[in-house]
Scaffold this motif. Sequence first.
Motif, PDB file in Angstrom:
ATOM      1  N   UNK A  46     -46.561   5.426  24.535  1.00 19.27           N
ATOM      2  CA  UNK A  46     -47.576   6.333  24.418  1.00 19.27           C
ATOM      3  C   UNK A  46     -47.773   6.702  22.267  1.00 19.27           C
ATOM      4  N   UNK A  47     -46.619   6.349  21.731  1.00 19.47           N
ATOM      5  CA  UNK A  47     -46.776   6.117  20.234  1.00 19.47           C
ATOM      6  C   UNK A  47     -47.030   4.062  20.087  1.00 19.47           C
ATOM      7  N   UNK A  48     -46.803   3.438  20.823  1.00 17.40           N
ATOM      8  CA  UNK A  48     -46.147   1.701  20.664  1.00 17.40           C
ATOM      9  C   UNK A  48     -47.314   1.446  19.652  1.00 17.40           C
ATOM     10  N   UNK A  49     -48.859   1.956  20.176  1.00 20.22           N
ATOM     11  CA  UNK A  49     -49.934   1.387  18.601  1.00 20.22           C
ATOM     12  C   UNK A  49     -50.321   1.706  17.738  1.00 20.22           C
ATOM     13  N   UNK A  50     -49.737   3.467  17.488  1.00 14.59           N
ATOM     14  CA  UNK A  50     -50.130   4.096  16.163  1.00 14.59           C
ATOM     15  C   UNK A  50     -48.554   3.466  15.140  1.00 14.59           C
ATOM     16  N   UNK A  51     -47.616   3.182  16.324  1.00 18.61           N
ATOM     17  CA  UNK A  51     -46.254   3.469  15.822  1.00 18.61           C
ATOM     18  C   UNK A  51     -46.266   2.057  15.035  1.00 18.61           C
ATOM     19  N   UNK A  52     -46.619   0.740  15.346  1.00 22.44           N
ATOM     20  CA  UNK A  52     -46.957  -1.163  15.329  1.00 22.44           C
ATOM     21  C   UNK A  52     -47.944  -0.728  14.042  1.00 22.44           C
ATOM     22  N   UNK A  53     -48.993  -0.603  14.317  1.00 25.11           N
ATOM     23  CA  UNK A  53     -50.135  -0.181  13.072  1.00 25.11           C
ATOM     24  C   UNK A  53     -49.390   0.524  11.520  1.00 25.11           C
TER      25      UNK A  53
END
Length: 85
Positions: A46-53
């Motif tokens: 769920x948080x992959x994109x947010x954490x990567x950014x």
Amino acid sequence: MAVLVYFWHDFLDIIIKGLSRPFTKEGKSLWFIAIATIPGALFGVLLDDLVEKVFWEQILLTALVLTGFGIVRYLTDKYSKKIVI
């Protein structure tokens, strides 16, 4: 990978007993590990994109925090009482 290689016998024992005798101590361990991975997997998806950014935008902050915790760990290991079990 090193942990898997070193503890392969223990992991194999937990898997076999978890599937054949799920109510023993080792059998319960397999199911506890399986259940404990669910929240981490969900948050990872769920948080992959947010954490990567966030981490790529704050690469210097990430490096400083990791360095700081590394120093804290080094000092803790160096100055803590050595207890041999």
